[in-house]
Design an enzyme around this catalytic site. Sequence first.
Site, PDB file in Angstrom:
ATOM      1  N   ASP A  34       0.872  -1.182   0.000  1.00 45.83           N
ATOM      2  CA  ASP A  34       0.000   0.000   0.000  1.00 45.83           C
ATOM      3  C   ASP A  34       0.905   1.228   0.000  1.00 45.83           C
ATOM      4  OD1 ASP A  34      -1.728   2.136   0.570  1.00 45.83           O
ATOM      5  OD2 ASP A  34      -3.101   0.856   1.687  1.00 45.83           O
ATOM      6  N   ARG A  77     -13.774  -4.431  -5.142  1.00 44.49           N
ATOM      7  CA  ARG A  77     -14.504  -3.896  -6.284  1.00 44.49           C
ATOM      8  C   ARG A  77     -14.201  -4.729  -7.526  1.00 44.49           C
ATOM      9  NH1 ARG A  77     -17.595  -2.169  -3.603  1.00 44.49           N
ATOM     10  NH2 ARG A  77     -18.440  -0.095  -3.341  1.00 44.49           N
ATOM     11  N   GLU A  80     -22.074  -5.336 -12.660  1.00 42.49           N
ATOM     12  CA  GLU A  80     -23.048  -5.891 -11.710  1.00 42.49           C
ATOM     13  C   GLU A  80     -24.407  -5.274 -11.983  1.00 42.49           C
ATOM     14  OE1 GLU A  80     -21.677  -5.339  -7.693  1.00 42.49           O
ATOM     15  OE2 GLU A  80     -19.793  -6.368  -8.065  1.00 42.49           O
ATOM     16  N   HIS A  96     -22.041  -9.760  -4.505  1.00 39.91           N
ATOM     17  CA  HIS A  96     -21.747  -8.499  -3.802  1.00 39.91           C
ATOM     18  C   HIS A  96     -22.500  -8.426  -2.470  1.00 39.91           C
ATOM     19  CE1 HIS A  96     -20.426  -4.067  -4.516  1.00 39.91           C
ATOM     20  NE2 HIS A  96     -20.374  -4.377  -3.237  1.00 39.91           N
ATOM     21  N   ALA A 102     -21.448  -6.585   2.469  1.00 29.28           N
ATOM     22  CA  ALA A 102     -22.051  -5.761   3.525  1.00 29.28           C
ATOM     23  C   ALA A 102     -23.443  -6.262   3.892  1.00 29.28           C
ATOM     24  CB  ALA A 102     -22.132  -4.324   3.042  1.00 29.28           C
TER      25      ALA A 102
HETATM   26  P1  NAD Z   1      -9.947   2.222   2.740  1.00 28.00           P
HETATM   27  O1  NAD Z   1     -10.019   3.501   2.019  1.00 28.00           O
HETATM   28  O2  NAD Z   1      -9.947   2.230   4.216  1.00 28.00           O
HETATM   29  O3  NAD Z   1      -8.627   1.446   2.262  1.00 28.00           O
HETATM   30  C1  NAD Z   1      -8.224   1.375   0.940  1.00 28.00           C
HETATM   31  C2  NAD Z   1      -6.701   1.280   0.943  1.00 28.00           C
HETATM   32  O4  NAD Z   1      -6.269   1.070  -0.396  1.00 28.00           O
HETATM   33  C3  NAD Z   1      -6.032   2.558   1.432  1.00 28.00           C
HETATM   34  O5  NAD Z   1      -5.148   2.277   2.507  1.00 28.00           O
HETATM   35  C4  NAD Z   1      -5.272   3.051   0.213  1.00 28.00           C
HETATM   36  O6  NAD Z   1      -4.038   3.648   0.553  1.00 28.00           O
HETATM   37  C5  NAD Z   1      -5.045   1.761  -0.552  1.00 28.00           C
HETATM   38  N1  NAD Z   1      -4.752   1.983  -1.961  1.00 28.00           N
HETATM   39  C6  NAD Z   1      -5.276   2.910  -2.798  1.00 28.00           C
HETATM   40  N2  NAD Z   1      -4.714   2.790  -4.009  1.00 28.00           N
HETATM   41  C7  NAD Z   1      -3.821   1.768  -3.938  1.00 28.00           C
HETATM   42  C8  NAD Z   1      -2.945   1.173  -4.869  1.00 28.00           C
HETATM   43  N3  NAD Z   1      -2.835   1.618  -6.121  1.00 28.00           N
HETATM   44  N4  NAD Z   1      -2.180   0.150  -4.458  1.00 28.00           N
HETATM   45  C9  NAD Z   1      -2.251  -0.323  -3.192  1.00 28.00           C
HETATM   46  N5  NAD Z   1      -3.058   0.221  -2.250  1.00 28.00           N
HETATM   47  C10 NAD Z   1      -3.842   1.250  -2.630  1.00 28.00           C
HETATM   48  O7  NAD Z   1     -11.125   1.317   2.165  1.00 28.00           O
HETATM   49  P2  NAD Z   1     -11.835   0.090   2.892  1.00 28.00           P
HETATM   50  O8  NAD Z   1     -12.929   0.587   3.735  1.00 28.00           O
HETATM   51  O9  NAD Z   1     -10.815  -0.794   3.488  1.00 28.00           O
HETATM   52  O10 NAD Z   1     -12.516  -0.615   1.614  1.00 28.00           O
HETATM   53  C11 NAD Z   1     -11.720  -1.347   0.711  1.00 28.00           C
HETATM   54  C12 NAD Z   1     -12.522  -1.738  -0.500  1.00 28.00           C
HETATM   55  O11 NAD Z   1     -13.593  -2.591  -0.134  1.00 28.00           O
HETATM   56  C13 NAD Z   1     -13.173  -0.588  -1.255  1.00 28.00           C
HETATM   57  O12 NAD Z   1     -13.064  -0.826  -2.635  1.00 28.00           O
HETATM   58  C14 NAD Z   1     -14.627  -0.668  -0.843  1.00 28.00           C
HETATM   59  O13 NAD Z   1     -15.478  -0.094  -1.793  1.00 28.00           O
HETATM   60  C15 NAD Z   1     -14.790  -2.158  -0.758  1.00 28.00           C
HETATM   61  N6  NAD Z   1     -15.920  -2.632   0.031  1.00 28.00           N
HETATM   62  C16 NAD Z   1     -16.601  -3.705  -0.461  1.00 28.00           C
HETATM   63  C17 NAD Z   1     -17.642  -4.231   0.263  1.00 28.00           C
HETATM   64  C18 NAD Z   1     -18.413  -5.376  -0.288  1.00 28.00           C
HETATM   65  O14 NAD Z   1     -19.608  -5.452  -0.073  1.00 28.00           O
HETATM   66  N7  NAD Z   1     -17.806  -6.314  -0.970  1.00 28.00           N
HETATM   67  C19 NAD Z   1     -18.003  -3.671   1.488  1.00 28.00           C
HETATM   68  C20 NAD Z   1     -17.275  -2.593   1.970  1.00 28.00           C
HETATM   69  C21 NAD Z   1     -16.222  -2.084   1.230  1.00 28.00           C
HETATM   70  C1  MLT Z   2     -19.623  -0.806  -0.033  1.00 25.79           C
HETATM   71  O1  MLT Z   2     -18.874  -0.182  -0.777  1.00 25.79           O
HETATM   72  O2  MLT Z   2     -20.017  -0.359   1.045  1.00 25.79           O
HETATM   73  C2  MLT Z   2     -20.015  -2.167  -0.422  1.00 25.79           C
HETATM   74  O3  MLT Z   2     -19.745  -2.437  -1.733  1.00 25.79           O
HETATM   75  C3  MLT Z   2     -21.341  -2.609   0.042  1.00 25.79           C
HETATM   76  C4  MLT Z   2     -22.533  -2.017  -0.617  1.00 25.79           C
HETATM   77  O4  MLT Z   2     -22.459  -1.450  -1.683  1.00 25.79           O
HETATM   78  O5  MLT Z   2     -23.582  -2.130  -0.033  1.00 25.79           O
END
Ligand code: NAD
Ligand code: MLT
Length: 527
Positions: free
Chosen positions: A170, A232, A261, A279, A282
């Site tokens: 990161d 994502r 999606e 997906h 959450a």
């Molecule tokens: P966050 O912002 O806390 O963490 C993301 C991290 O990625 C940061 O530390 C950032 O520095 C790092 N980053 C950015 N660009 C980068 C790169 N090029 N190389 C390496 N690291 C890099 O986000 P989070 O809350 O931990 O969420 C992470 C991901 O999960 C997001 O894409 C979010 O949308 C996704 N998410 C998905 C779900 C789901 O339902 N599947 C739920 C919640 C979040």
């Molecule tokens: C998020 O970014 O919070 C997750 O993808 C979950 C959602 O979209 O509900």
Amino acid sequence: MVKILVAEKLNEKGLDVLYASGMDIVYNKDITREELLDTIHEYDALIVRSLPIVDKELLDKATKLRVVGRAGNGVDNIDMEAATNQGVVVVNTPDSNSISACELTIGLLIAACRNISEANNCLKHGEWGRSRFQGVELSGKTLGIIGLGRIGTLVANRMKAFNMNIIAYDPYITDEQFARGRAEKKERLEDLLREADVITIHTPKTAETLGMIDREQFAMMKDGVRVVNCARGGLYNEEALAEALKSGKVAGAACDVLSKEPCTDSPLYAFPNFTVTPHIGATTTEAQESVGICVAEEVVNALKGELVANAVNMPVLKNEDLLTIKPYMRLGELLGKIYHQLQKKPVYKVAVDYCGEAAELDTGMITRAVLRGLFEPILKEQINYVNAMKVAEARGVGVIESKEQDAGHFPGLIRVKVYAGQRVYRYCGTIFGLDDPRIVEIDGYRFDFRPEPNMILVENVNKPGMIGKIGTVMGENNINISAMQVCPGGDNEVAMMTFGISREPSEEQLENIAALDDVLKVRFVEF
Ligand code: NAD
Ligand code: MLT
């Protein structure tokens, strides 16, 4: 009445918060794109999850829109630039579903290592096939985490309990954040890809991360690697992933997210060692309740003009900082309001000095408040905390912040310097007690007054009898004075008087004061 559209499924407790606000709530969770485009002009706020695309086309039609609430974390379905330019605040709920997403990641990680979904399918189709499903243990293996933010860190800490060796890539976080994740820092993505037995990605979807794991990156991985994506869709190039599954390079993959999606058909689905969920990272009772309540509260607060902790296109404030920052934001806005009510020259630069205790604050929002105050008299409702910086930039106004320890005899002081023509105009203020704003300088004149909604500022020759003369004219014009101060200028020849008054005076009444002998300038100022 303020109108909010909830355009995707929202938890009942979140809806309760919205209904309790007394605002007009329209809950249309299955709204089509066409309906959304046709009706968006009616709404002050829009709440979405990840399906409705809040792009420029939609925002252009959203003439009343002030807030977009994203019930979740990622904001890649929202055009942030268009929203910011339009002054629309975007709020999300970044912490509310992290644990659920982390736990699903771990579920997928184990599924990818132990063939859980394939074994499940076979058995339900009448095949016992126990020996076919030999997996691998996690204990003693190396987990590579790409993106060590909220969810990446939660995953890292939990997988330590599985006796895994954690490495992470990161480039945007500090060494302390790596330490918090108890992860070994990898300077280069290649190093992580070469060393990890299992890889999970937790970055946002950005121009940089889209397709960041492509053929070249899969080729660098260990043979038989397992990969997971619960962040994502599109972070792994799906064609490259399919090729890697086919060749056996990747022994197991699991994704909660896909590049398009909803997706009910993908070449990836043909691979038995590919586990997929729609997906649902959450989709837990706890996360949905927490996300629903959080987004509803944020949207209602933003509509009421209150500060919100999770505004994506404004500096993020921690809840505990709000109490100390709010009075200074109010003060900054009051100071910003003075210039355009006294001067007409175009501004080319604004410098805001934060002194004493004000210098210890996170000042981003206070500077925005100064700009909002500065432009408000000339732009009215087109300026807010979201677009303040953009508006300044678009008008060619440079904005500089500086901090200094010394606040003179005040605990904290804000000094706003407005550069226009050949001059710099200075306005200073402080906070008395917890939240009592005082103006302590107007362009060289030193005061200590509480800004009243309606004020008259008079510059006059500094000689005896002026207070009486001006007070008499105000009385004759039925202007009630609630507060008054006088300050001689540095040369002692002129002075400035400030009057707090009960209501806005008419032009004629101001002219009557201006017509008095030895009165140099009279201005009405609204705070
Ligand atoms: P966050 O912002 O806390 O963490 C993301 C991290 O990625 C940061 O530390 C950032 O520095 C790092 N980053 C950015 N660009 C980068 C790169 N090029 N190389 C390496 N690291 C890099 O986000 P989070 O809350 O931990 O969420 C992470 C991901 O999960 C997001 O894409 C979010 O949308 C996704 N998410 C998905 C779900 C789901 O339902 N599947 C739920 C919640 C979040
Ligand atoms: C998020 O970014 O919070 C997750 O993808 C979950 C959602 O979209 O509900």
